[in-house]
Design a protein around this motif. Sequence first.
Motif, PDB file in Angstrom:
ATOM      1  N   VAL A   1       0.858  -1.191   0.000  1.00  0.00           N
ATOM      2  CA  VAL A   1       0.000   0.000   0.000  1.00  0.00           C
ATOM      3  C   VAL A   1       0.892   1.239   0.000  1.00  0.00           C
ATOM      4  N   TRP A   2       0.277   2.371  -0.273  1.00  0.00           N
ATOM      5  CA  TRP A   2       1.019   3.633  -0.262  1.00  0.00           C
ATOM      6  C   TRP A   2       1.180   4.119   1.164  1.00  0.00           C
ATOM      7  N   ASP A   3       2.411   4.476   1.538  1.00  0.00           N
ATOM      8  CA  ASP A   3       2.718   4.986   2.869  1.00  0.00           C
ATOM      9  C   ASP A   3       2.727   6.509   2.799  1.00  0.00           C
ATOM     10  N   ASP A   4       1.707   7.133   3.388  1.00  0.00           N
ATOM     11  CA  ASP A   4       1.594   8.593   3.324  1.00  0.00           C
ATOM     12  C   ASP A   4       2.773   9.299   3.983  1.00  0.00           C
ATOM     13  N   SER A   5       3.248   8.759   5.097  1.00  0.00           N
ATOM     14  CA  SER A   5       4.319   9.435   5.829  1.00  0.00           C
ATOM     15  C   SER A   5       5.656   9.318   5.109  1.00  0.00           C
ATOM     16  N   ALA A   6       5.938   8.140   4.544  1.00  0.00           N
ATOM     17  CA  ALA A   6       7.216   7.940   3.855  1.00  0.00           C
ATOM     18  C   ALA A   6       7.165   8.369   2.393  1.00  0.00           C
ATOM     19  N   LYS A   7       5.960   8.589   1.882  1.00  0.00           N
ATOM     20  CA  LYS A   7       5.770   8.995   0.496  1.00  0.00           C
ATOM     21  C   LYS A   7       6.305   7.956  -0.495  1.00  0.00           C
ATOM     22  N   LYS A   8       6.042   6.696  -0.192  1.00  0.00           N
ATOM     23  CA  LYS A   8       6.421   5.614  -1.099  1.00  0.00           C
ATOM     24  C   LYS A   8       5.651   4.357  -0.702  1.00  0.00           C
ATOM     25  N   PRO A   9       5.580   3.372  -1.593  1.00  0.00           N
ATOM     26  CA  PRO A   9       4.853   2.148  -1.259  1.00  0.00           C
ATOM     27  C   PRO A   9       5.584   1.337  -0.197  1.00  0.00           C
ATOM     28  N   ARG A  10       4.793   0.650   0.648  1.00  0.00           N
ATOM     29  CA  ARG A  10       5.374  -0.183   1.684  1.00  0.00           C
ATOM     30  C   ARG A  10       4.563  -1.465   1.826  1.00  0.00           C
ATOM     31  N   LEU A  11       5.079  -2.389   2.600  1.00  0.00           N
ATOM     32  CA  LEU A  11       4.463  -3.699   2.774  1.00  0.00           C
ATOM     33  C   LEU A  11       3.797  -3.812   4.138  1.00  0.00           C
ATOM     34  N   LEU A  12       2.730  -4.605   4.191  1.00  0.00           N
ATOM     35  CA  LEU A  12       1.975  -4.788   5.428  1.00  0.00           C
ATOM     36  C   LEU A  12       2.186  -6.187   5.983  1.00  0.00           C
ATOM     37  N   SER A  13       1.910  -6.324   7.288  1.00  0.00           N
ATOM     38  CA  SER A  13       2.101  -7.603   7.949  1.00  0.00           C
ATOM     39  C   SER A  13       0.954  -7.914   8.886  1.00  0.00           C
ATOM     40  N   PHE A  14       0.547  -9.174   8.928  1.00  0.00           N
ATOM     41  CA  PHE A  14      -0.397  -9.620   9.944  1.00  0.00           C
ATOM     42  C   PHE A  14       0.160  -9.369  11.340  1.00  0.00           C
ATOM     43  N   ASP A  15       1.487  -9.522  11.469  1.00  0.00           N
ATOM     44  CA  ASP A  15       2.121  -9.425  12.777  1.00  0.00           C
ATOM     45  C   ASP A  15       2.232  -7.989  13.278  1.00  0.00           C
ATOM     46  N   ASN A  16       2.010  -7.005  12.377  1.00  0.00           N
ATOM     47  CA  ASN A  16       2.023  -5.596  12.784  1.00  0.00           C
ATOM     48  C   ASN A  16       3.364  -5.175  13.383  1.00  0.00           C
ATOM     49  N   LYS A  17       4.438  -5.808  12.894  1.00  0.00           N
ATOM     50  CA  LYS A  17       5.773  -5.474  13.392  1.00  0.00           C
ATOM     51  C   LYS A  17       6.679  -5.183  12.198  1.00  0.00           C
ATOM     52  N   ALA A  18       7.737  -4.414  12.449  1.00  0.00           N
ATOM     53  CA  ALA A  18       8.679  -4.088  11.379  1.00  0.00           C
ATOM     54  C   ALA A  18       9.681  -5.195  11.149  1.00  0.00           C
ATOM     55  N   GLY A  19       9.788  -6.133  12.047  1.00  0.00           N
ATOM     56  CA  GLY A  19      10.728  -7.229  11.877  1.00  0.00           C
ATOM     57  C   GLY A  19      11.179  -7.795  13.194  1.00  0.00           C
ATOM     58  N   ASN A  20      11.417  -9.067  13.213  1.00  0.00           N
ATOM     59  CA  ASN A  20      11.920  -9.722  14.416  1.00  0.00           C
ATOM     60  C   ASN A  20      12.762 -10.931  14.020  1.00  0.00           C
TER      61      ASN A  20
ATOM     62  N   LYS B   1      12.621 -12.144  10.945  1.00  0.00           N
ATOM     63  CA  LYS B   1      11.974 -12.784   9.812  1.00  0.00           C
ATOM     64  C   LYS B   1      11.241 -11.713   9.019  1.00  0.00           C
ATOM     65  N   ASN B   2      10.900 -12.036   7.787  1.00  0.00           N
ATOM     66  CA  ASN B   2      10.177 -11.089   6.951  1.00  0.00           C
ATOM     67  C   ASN B   2       8.698 -11.167   7.298  1.00  0.00           C
ATOM     68  N   THR B   3       8.285 -10.368   8.263  1.00  0.00           N
ATOM     69  CA  THR B   3       6.901 -10.469   8.730  1.00  0.00           C
ATOM     70  C   THR B   3       5.908 -10.074   7.652  1.00  0.00           C
ATOM     71  N   PHE B   4       6.376  -9.336   6.630  1.00  0.00           N
ATOM     72  CA  PHE B   4       5.458  -8.924   5.576  1.00  0.00           C
ATOM     73  C   PHE B   4       5.183 -10.064   4.597  1.00  0.00           C
ATOM     74  N   GLU B   5       5.956 -11.141   4.655  1.00  0.00           N
ATOM     75  CA  GLU B   5       5.667 -12.323   3.840  1.00  0.00           C
ATOM     76  C   GLU B   5       4.686 -13.187   4.625  1.00  0.00           C
ATOM     77  N   ASN B   6       3.430 -12.820   4.594  1.00  0.00           N
ATOM     78  CA  ASN B   6       2.412 -13.432   5.441  1.00  0.00           C
ATOM     79  C   ASN B   6       2.097 -14.846   4.964  1.00  0.00           C
ATOM     80  N   PRO B   7       2.426 -15.882   5.747  1.00  0.00           N
ATOM     81  CA  PRO B   7       2.160 -17.255   5.314  1.00  0.00           C
ATOM     82  C   PRO B   7       0.684 -17.451   4.957  1.00  0.00           C
ATOM     83  N   THR B   8       0.467 -18.100   3.812  1.00  0.00           N
ATOM     84  CA  THR B   8      -0.891 -18.294   3.300  1.00  0.00           C
ATOM     85  C   THR B   8      -1.476 -19.570   3.894  1.00  0.00           C
TER      86      THR B   8
END
Length: 886
Positions: free
Chosen positions: A269-288, A290-297
């Motif tokens: 989705v578009w990130d209004d604050s960063a002014k560029k597209p970004r990825l979303l995560s079910f985990d709602n975290k920037a990272g721990n 692992k690539n949290t934005f690669e949401n297991p299907t």
Amino acid sequence: MPELMGLVFYFGKEEVVITYKDIPANRGVTVCVPNLEDKKWNFIKLSAIYSDDKPEEYFEDSKTAMEFLHDLVKNNIISLGNDEFVLPSYHYTDITDTEILGKDPITEHALQDDGIWANNGLRIINVKIENIPSAIEPPQNKYFLQLDTCNGKPVEGKLIFFGNKTNSPYQDRELNISQNTPTTISGDIYLDTNELGKYIVKMQSNQIQLLHSAFFLGNFHIDCDRGISYDFKIKLLVQNTYSLESCKSIRSEHPAFIDFGTSSTCVCVWDDSAKKPRLLSFDNKAGNGKNTFENPTSVIIYRWAKILKKFNLSLCENYSPILKAGGYDPKDPSQGDFENYINGDKNFEFDSGYVVKELLNAEPTNEQLKSIISRIKTIPYILNQQQNDRHFFSYDEEDKRIQIISSLKESQDADHINPLVIYGYLLGKMINDASGKRIYTDFRISRPIKFPRKVVEEIKQSLGYGLKLSVPHTLRDKVTIGMDEKNIEPVAYLGAVIGPPHFKVGKGETKRFAVFDFGGGTLDTIFGVVHNKDGGKQIIDIYSQGGEENFGGESLIEKLSFKLYSLNYKVDENLDLTGEDGKGRIPMRLPSREDNPSGIPPDLINSTSYDREGTLNLQILGEQYSRHFFEIPGYKDGESTINVKLLDKAGRTQDVKLNLHTEELGTYLYQEIEQRVDTFAQAMDIAFDAHPDNKSKYDRSSVTIFKAGNASRNKMLEASMDKIFPDNKDKKTILMPDASSPEESEKKEYSPIYGITPKSAVALGQYYIYHNTIKVNPPEYSFKWYVGYTDAGTGDFERVLDQATEANEWNKIATIPQDYTDSTYKLHYKEGLHLNSESQDIPVSKDDYGKSLFIKTVDEISIKYCFAKTKKDISEPGSDHIISLN
């Protein structure tokens, strides 16, 4: 004189109402109490409420005020601790998405500043009240939220909301009273935003300008014993979502881009604050780690019956389901074992994403495995193409087989589940998080090249229906679901890597490319060129696209598991123990397109009917060994055996020791991958030989090759690529940009949340192509097959049609002799050059003797044929001369 009903305390801009009918009328005063934060005396204002609803303010001396406060302590209305008066305090949050996805609650400040959406069904507002004297016991069911004013005007009628919703599948939510002193009370309210939406529309009729939002004020009210009641002020900003125009200020101008994958799914989705597209995560975290934005299907269903009630079509027409996620973490000992965790809270209904992945990595029980639905993307393909049934077993309904469906033409019920709808809804809730900041009504979903149109349409409809449920019901008919040629996965991937630093195409340049998209369930390939004629918009010309619709990392993991099983199989030993009712006989599901190894009884590996034990055994071996072997070179080096628990034909668990046969498994895996890379190389030659661009001489080293997809990280793929494309290896034109790699992860501009990985590039690339920074010229359609004949002398397959063949171009395949005696001509075709060919008969009449047979492509899977002396003599035949190659 009117009767004194209660007292109102004002703390700056905050307000707390305490109603106590027995307060003497002469005790209305201005009081001086300690400020508990800075330990300084602070004057607060006190008003009396009379039965005529006219507050009256009193200002008297502090001595009277102290007497009054002590009287309140004596009557258990406020508390006294460490010689300081403690008045009740409270805060409220929206916990709806916390329950569904584990997201952080929406704070009261966000509820006031950013607001929530109207017409978005029920929202759960949690109110937590602290410092109520312990002697007060609030009775159950006597608490509610009443909204009194809207935009400063009194509400006409009543807007009152309780802790339960009458005649709905949602549980009653009762007050939770802690045992600490002083008492803490936590209560949940079902706030019906549909009712708020109706009220805003009602107000709208009196507005000159369009009403984009409304500000509601009210009180959370609790009745307690001895005639005491408390009212706590609540403020809510509610966004008007009656129409696209009314919610223009919060509706995103950008679509949400979804790479719906077999093993994991990425959302951009578009990130209004960063002014560029970004990825979303079910985990709602920037990272721990692992690539949290690669949401297991994948999802695990604990209580299907409860979920089904909430997905009732009549309920979903105006409401979004409020599901209850568990959030189990097998690495957290404080949660206890899985059984106690789930059974300890019967409200847990499902889990998804990394919770399921971590559970699989923790050696799950058979009961857990049977409740997991994974590889959701491939379900429509399996059900349509292979005609296989798929089932799962809800965790709380032992041995009840529930059939998996993928089409909206079939309804979910107690015996049928459509996981694409459920997973689509979870994706929608992740995208539309209801914080009031951005609402998405345009969704773009990636599609693999090789899936037939019927399968693509089922994915679009079922996943799209789930996505729509995440949007306020008044906007659902405005939702668009795109899944067209611009969303082809390897094309979208290319959209992310074009430009510096990965694939710079300078002004006036034309460069060749190839993409090997090795995903979880499919292998997609594309070949073409990128033009930059004027230094502006770059243009992608797709020469051809192909691949295999049933070959990917997940299918290879299944193949490895079955190979391990077959290498260990010995009659009357180990995997085929004798016993009553099938005890000891270990079944294993035969993966798609695998041969039946000789010596294994068909009833142990029957792939045509559903076999719960064989399916679970294949999954157990995959998660406990084969997945690690595929992902990590040298996994379990030095070990010759593994011990696993597998199910026998009777459903009993057996301890089985398996010889690893590491060398044979490694050779098998390498050959499978190398075969596909070799076919990829041949297809690349065909594509560029058929479409000379006249810019430079074609050889393989003139092509920049990109590896895409999660499975492309496999080291054997790297070795195969280096072997078959040695010149590209030397020129370093075999690329796999990965923002999560150790080399790139330290670079800020390559942050995995914003940067590309082999997986996330498809979601990010869709954004760039959609916004026209890159133009794509795709072929009219992607023909699936290699069509030709078998040379009578050599036995070699000679192709006539392939993925690079120009559409609607007649091609000669054979000449029918005058002395031909057969009534049919056998047409040969195959999906990959390395595969065995299949055949289909074309009818031949006596009038066709002595003529040539011409064929041309019609769509992805169909060809048209005709007989003529020469190409000039062809008379276009009708639809009766079209055949589909299945």
